[in-house]
Enzyme design. Structure first.
Site, short mmCIF file in Angstrom:
data_model
loop_
_atom_site.label_atom_id
_atom_site.label_comp_id
_atom_site.label_asym_id
_atom_site.label_seq_id
_atom_site.Cartn_x
_atom_site.Cartn_y
_atom_site.Cartn_z
N GLU A 265 -9.49 3.98 2.34
CA GLU A 265 -9.01 4.05 0.96
C GLU A 265 -7.97 3.00 0.62
OE1 GLU A 265 -5.61 5.11 2.90
OE2 GLU A 265 -7.63 5.81 3.37
N ARG B 143 -7.83 -0.19 1.08
CA ARG B 143 -8.40 -1.39 0.47
C ARG B 143 -8.87 -1.10 -0.97
NH1 ARG B 143 -12.59 -1.58 5.30
NH2 ARG B 143 -10.74 -0.56 6.20
N ASP C 262 -12.02 7.44 4.06
CA ASP C 262 -10.80 7.15 4.83
C ASP C 262 -10.49 5.66 4.86
OD1 ASP C 262 -8.56 7.79 6.34
OD2 ASP C 262 -9.62 7.67 8.25
N LYS D 234 0.85 -1.20 0.00
CA LYS D 234 0.00 0.00 0.00
C LYS D 234 0.88 1.24 0.00
CE LYS D 234 -3.18 2.56 3.02
NZ LYS D 234 -3.86 2.56 4.35
N LYS E 94 -9.65 13.14 8.54
CA LYS E 94 -9.20 12.71 9.85
C LYS E 94 -9.13 13.89 10.81
CE LYS E 94 -6.19 9.01 8.07
NZ LYS E 94 -6.71 7.86 8.84
N ASP F 223 -2.29 10.44 3.84
CA ASP F 223 -3.71 10.09 3.98
C ASP F 223 -4.41 11.11 4.87
OD1 ASP F 223 -6.16 8.90 4.03
OD2 ASP F 223 -5.59 7.33 5.46
#
Length: 505
Positions: free
Chosen positions: A352, A354, A350, A268, A280, A273
């Site tokens: 994301e 996967r 959030d 990944k 977040k 993020d």
């Protein structure tokens, strides 16, 4: 730090060795390792033990200077705990103590003459690797972004590890592998610690290209248009809010036989993020630069196996992008179509990781892999479940997947980079139901790390697969903030064993 292997014989004994520092082991019961016993011809070591100047407890130490009858300028007595066999934890504690001491000592070189073969349930290879990694971990610095660099450590620069002459060939191989592993971990740490304005998807792609030049890897980097042609709608949905171009990186180490099915590592690569529209909270958001540690661990592992010239076919796949909020960002409630053709209702932007991994896992099918292992800082729920000690390991429950899980867990134990197996069952899949698409991208708070793995499992049914959630192990927070280099030791050890013993190892 320069490492080498040293053997003694009848003409060159520990007593006669000329070095700035000789390191030998002592125990809590005033016992001495074989090398310490040899050095104690005139009683300097036994006198120190009897006086109580050193307890022998794991990590205790005492420095003797100009001891009678010993050519070494200094002798460091290192506590190894209770009498043999040595407890692995005690040996690790002693190795870490030694690593912290070496930069502060006046010697330029040292001989480490510890009983590597006397650690309970471990072999001498483990002990040697533990020493090397401990010293390299202490020596690691990340000051690339500072205008004034950290002062270079003084102390020991040359380290000779003493082994029996019969074991010297194997020890040299282990030493070379340990140094390569440390180099791979350093790369993983560097990538994780770089700020997200530097370590972008393009930076990761360029790092892969440099590794390709240095070690002869094949490297291919797909851009947005190529991903669109492959219909990677799930991955591309995460890229919608960022101006940084996404990259889909494929790196190949084809060191095995021509027709040998490869092991595929999928990392990944979310270089920052924010959570996207499901943004977040601000506290510790800077640590979301570490959301690409799965990608960093794949590149670090390739750095290690490339230096080893490992006789195995290994392919790395790294989907990489930022996850940012903007007017063009994917919204909660959007439905996207993955490369596999399955549709996904995005309930939380959030979740994301996967979404980029599922298309990478579908892409992996084209390589007809022996096994696929994805590595991701995927869920905070995994930290709640396992803390910061074990990475989460998820596979299906059948003979092939049990064998893969056992091999990965054994590699983790052997490398002190441990994982704990978690369940994947159909009952958890129920939480991913959607009224409007084939699945939702989240399953709610209960068993969050498991439902994330269940989501990925839907894209891996054509091959043997394992998922590693490293959210709790890839980096440290607080005063010790920084990337750990995990799970490069586990992955590298697994691949070394596969190259040596085959798929079941």
């Amino acid at each position: 730090m320069d490492f080498s292997i040293k053997t003694f014989d009848a003409r060159t004994t520990p007593t006669q060795a000329k070095t700035g520092l000789m390191i030998v082991g002592v125990f809590e019961n005033r016992g001495m390792s074989p090398a310490a016993t040899e050095l104690d011809a005139q009683g300097a070591i036994s006198a120190a033990l009897k006086s109580g100047d050193i307890s022998g407890k794991a990590g205790s130490s005492l420095l003797l200077r100009r001891a009678d009858g010993i050519n070494a300028e200094r002798v460091l007595l290192l506590g190894l705990g209770k009498e043999q066999p040595i407890v692995p934890k005690d040996f690790t504690t002693a190795a870490q103590t030694l690593a912290r001491m070496l930069p502060s000592l006046g010697a330029n070189d040292c001989f480490i003459a510890l009983p590597l073969e006397s650690v309970r349930d471990r072999d001498s290879e483990w002990a040697l690797r533990t020493l090397v990694l401990a010293m390299r971990d202490v020596a690691y610095r990340f000051d690339a972004m500072k205008s004034k660099k950290d002062p270079a450590p003084n102390g020991v620069k040359k380290v000779a590890i003493v082994v029996d002459s019969a074991a010297s060939s194997a020890a040299r191989e282990t030493l070379a592998q340990s140094v390569a592993l440390a180099n791979g971990m350093d790369l993983t740490k560097d990538l994780g610690n770089l700020p997200p304005n530097i370590c972008t998807p393009t930076y990761l792609a360029n790092t892969a290209k440099k590794l390709g030049k240095d070690f002869g890897f094949g490297v291919e980097v797909l851009d947005r248009k190529q991903m669109e042609a492959l219909k990677m709608g799930s991955f591309l949905s995460v890229t919608n809010g960022t101006i940084e171009p996404p990259k889909f990186i494929v790196i190949k180490h084809m060191g095995g036989r021509a027709k040998e099915a490869p092991t595929v590592l999928v990392g990944k690569g979310i270089t920052f993020d924010s959570g996207g529209i499901s943004i977040k909270p601000g506290a510790a958001m800077d640590e979301m630069k570490y959301d690409m540690c799965g990608a960093a661990s794949v590149l670090g592992t390739f750095r290690a196996i490339g230096e080893m010239n490992l006789k195995l076919n290994v392919i790395g796949i790294i989907p990489s992008t930022e996850n940012m909020p903007s007017g063009s960002a994917t919204r909660p409630g959007d439905i996207v179509t993955s490369m596999s053709g399955q549709t996904i209702e995005i309930l939380n932007t959030d979740a994301e990781g996967r979404l980029i991994l599922c298309d990478a896992l579908t892409y992996a099918e084209r390589f007809k892999p022996e096994a696929v292992i994805d590595i991701a800082t995927l869920t905070g729920a995994c930290i709640t479940a396992l803390g910061h000690h074990n990475s989460g390991l998820f596979t299906r429950h059948d003979a092939a997947h049990d064998a893969l899980a056992d091999a990965l867990m054994a590699a983790g134990k052997a490398s002190d980079d441990t994982a704990w197996r978690m369940p994947i069952e159909d009952s958890y899949q129920e939480q991913l139901k959607s009224n409007f698409a084939d699945m939702a991208n989240i399953g709610g708070p209960p068993a969050g790390s498991i439902t994330a793995a269940c989501f990925l499992e839907r894209y891996t049914r054509n091959y043997t697969w394992a998922h590693m959630d490293i959210a709790g192990t890839a980096w440290k927070s607080g005063a010790a903030k920084g990337a750990t280099g995990r799970p490069v030791p586990l992955l590298t050890t697994y691949l070394i064993r596969r190259a040596k013993n085959g798929p079941a190892s």
